[in-house]
Design a protein around this motif. Structure first.
Motif, PDB file in Angstrom:
ATOM      1  N   ILE A  27     -43.249   2.635   5.661  1.00 38.25           N
ATOM      2  CA  ILE A  27     -42.839   3.701   4.750  1.00 38.25           C
ATOM      3  C   ILE A  27     -44.084   4.376   4.197  1.00 38.25           C
ATOM      4  O   ILE A  27     -45.212   3.912   4.409  1.00 38.25           O
ATOM      5  CB  ILE A  27     -41.956   3.173   3.594  1.00 38.25           C
ATOM      6  N   LEU A 267     -36.529   2.866  -3.106  1.00 35.77           N
ATOM      7  CA  LEU A 267     -36.228   3.634  -1.901  1.00 35.77           C
ATOM      8  C   LEU A 267     -35.073   4.601  -2.127  1.00 35.77           C
ATOM      9  O   LEU A 267     -35.103   5.743  -1.646  1.00 35.77           O
ATOM     10  CB  LEU A 267     -35.903   2.683  -0.747  1.00 35.77           C
ATOM     11  N   LEU A 268     -34.050   4.162  -2.858  1.00 34.68           N
ATOM     12  CA  LEU A 268     -32.913   5.037  -3.131  1.00 34.68           C
ATOM     13  C   LEU A 268     -33.333   6.221  -3.998  1.00 34.68           C
ATOM     14  O   LEU A 268     -32.954   7.372  -3.726  1.00 34.68           O
ATOM     15  CB  LEU A 268     -31.796   4.250  -3.810  1.00 34.68           C
ATOM     16  N   ASP A 270     -36.310   7.524  -4.250  1.00 38.42           N
ATOM     17  CA  ASP A 270     -37.166   8.407  -3.454  1.00 38.42           C
ATOM     18  C   ASP A 270     -36.329   9.256  -2.504  1.00 38.42           C
ATOM     19  O   ASP A 270     -36.592  10.455  -2.345  1.00 38.42           O
ATOM     20  CB  ASP A 270     -38.172   7.568  -2.669  1.00 38.42           C
ATOM     21  N   TYR A 271     -35.325   8.645  -1.891  1.00 35.27           N
ATOM     22  CA  TYR A 271     -34.476   9.399  -0.967  1.00 35.27           C
ATOM     23  C   TYR A 271     -33.715  10.504  -1.703  1.00 35.27           C
ATOM     24  O   TYR A 271     -33.635  11.639  -1.209  1.00 35.27           O
ATOM     25  CB  TYR A 271     -33.489   8.449  -0.288  1.00 35.27           C
ATOM     26  N   LEU A 272     -33.174  10.191  -2.876  1.00 36.16           N
ATOM     27  CA  LEU A 272     -32.398  11.181  -3.621  1.00 36.16           C
ATOM     28  C   LEU A 272     -33.286  12.311  -4.131  1.00 36.16           C
ATOM     29  O   LEU A 272     -32.886  13.483  -4.112  1.00 36.16           O
ATOM     30  CB  LEU A 272     -31.670  10.503  -4.780  1.00 36.16           C
ATOM     31  N   THR A 274     -36.136  13.300  -2.773  1.00 38.81           N
ATOM     32  CA  THR A 274     -36.534  14.083  -1.601  1.00 38.81           C
ATOM     33  C   THR A 274     -35.402  15.005  -1.147  1.00 38.81           C
ATOM     34  O   THR A 274     -35.650  16.133  -0.708  1.00 38.81           O
ATOM     35  CB  THR A 274     -36.932  13.150  -0.445  1.00 38.81           C
ATOM     36  N   ALA A 275     -34.167  14.540  -1.270  1.00 38.14           N
ATOM     37  CA  ALA A 275     -33.016  15.345  -0.872  1.00 38.14           C
ATOM     38  C   ALA A 275     -32.666  16.415  -1.896  1.00 38.14           C
ATOM     39  O   ALA A 275     -31.784  17.241  -1.646  1.00 38.14           O
ATOM     40  CB  ALA A 275     -31.805  14.435  -0.638  1.00 38.14           C
TER      41      ALA A 275
END
Length: 338
Positions: A27, A267-268, A270-272, A274-275
């Motif tokens: 990652i 991680l969750l 960061d994903y949200l 980024t989205a």
């Protein structure tokens, strides 16, 4: 079953070390460092929550306070960043002494609320001391130097900071497996009985509180170095709530569970982000509720319970002494440091 657990521990340690070394290859390195720091923070809180039975909502004071102190040391002294991080951890331990001394006499929700109140006091002081901390702007421009070597490359910084994280985890693991750690578990399970056996309960709680704070400070200082700044968010009460959520998600009293919970939350988030999703709290809160309802012991705690229950049933069938319901005594509560 005991032999199988003893054999599994070295394998788990090797697997954990492999993941720690390989993480920045899998990652984005800054996210890998965030996971490592939050994992140590969760393990430090679990030392207090899972093994001492004290729920603190004020650990943001130690995480964030250490972040500011480490940043100030790095900015004004030019010392290598490990020295700054250790200085932040020492500050967190000193700060925890008066807070813990006044808090450990309380139990349950009263202890949690008092620690939260102290953390908010720390937040107020840092916010008002603008000349030193930068106030709402935070402490900017924290350097990442190691004996003249510029660690602006986040990949190099991860491996430079990883030894501090590993030292922290080894310290937590050694504490919970020591006679001191076993006394903490006995205090968690039955404080009156521990007191009757001659253990100074409040002194043990205070020492556990200070150790937990120091390890939280170790993680918080490295987090500030990794990001190059310290912000007010690090000392806000939501930071305390987030690390509690990580521990509960992974499994209280397991140590490994805190690392798993930290990885999932970081991680969750960061994903949200980024989205471009703005309602991060709604998603993480919903997932938290679902996991708590489905996995009562947390993710790692539930997996361990299932494995131990299955092993106990097999041992019982072989006539080696399983309990009547096939559940080993070790799986009926928290406290095993794996």
């Amino acid at each position: 079953m005991i032999l199988s657990r003893l054999a599994a521990r070295p394998l788990l340690l090797v697997a954990g070390l492999f993941v720690a070394l390989a993480l920045p290859w899998m990652i984005y390195p800054p996210i890998a460092l965030d996971i490592a720091c939050w994992a140590l923070f969760a393990a430090a809180l679990d030392l207090l929550l899972g093994f001492t039975g004290l729920l603190s909502f004020g650990h943001a004071a130690f995480w964030g306070g250490s972040a500011y102190v480490a940043g100030l040391i790095a900015v004004h002294s030019g010392l290598p960043f490990p020295v700054a991080v250790l200085g932040g951890a020492a500050f967190a331990a000193v700060l925890a002494l008066p807070i813990g001394y006044l808090s450990v006499r309380l139990r349950g929700i009263y202890f949690a609320m008092v620690t939260l109140a102290f953390a908010q006091m720390v937040y107020f002081v840092i916010n008002q001391w603008r000349d030193l901390t930068g106030g709402e702007n935070g402490l900017q421009g924290v350097p990442r130097e190691l004996f003249g070597l510029d660690l602006s490359d986040s990949f190099l910084l991860y491996y430079a900071g990883l030894p501090l994280i590993l030292i922290g985890f080894v310290a937590v693991w050694r504490i919970v497996r020591s006679p001191f750690g076993r006394v903490l578990v006995s205090i968690r399970d039955n404080p009156a009985r521990a007191q009757a056996l001659g253990y100074p309960v409040e002194r043990y709680k205070l020492l556990a509180f200070v150790l937990s704070a120091a390890l939280s400070g170790l993680a918080g200082g490295l987090f500030a170095i990794g990001h190059g700044f310290a912000s007010l968010e690090s000392v806000y009460w939501t930071t305390s709530g987030q690390v509690v959520m990580m521990v509960v998600l992974g499994g209280i009293g397991t140590l490994w569970g805190g690392a798993i919970g930290a990885a999932l939350v970081v991680l969750l988030n960061d994903y949200l982000v980024t989205a471009g999703f703005e309602g991060i709290g709604i998603v993480t809160g919903t997932i938290f509720v679902i996991i708590v309802l489905v996995f009562r012991r947390g993710i790692w705690g539930t997996a361990r319970h299932l494995v131990e229950s299955r092993s106990a049933r097999r041992s019982g069938d072989a006539g080696t002494g399983g309990s009547p319901d096939g559940t080993p005594a070790s799986s009926r509560g928290v406290g095993s440091p794996v």
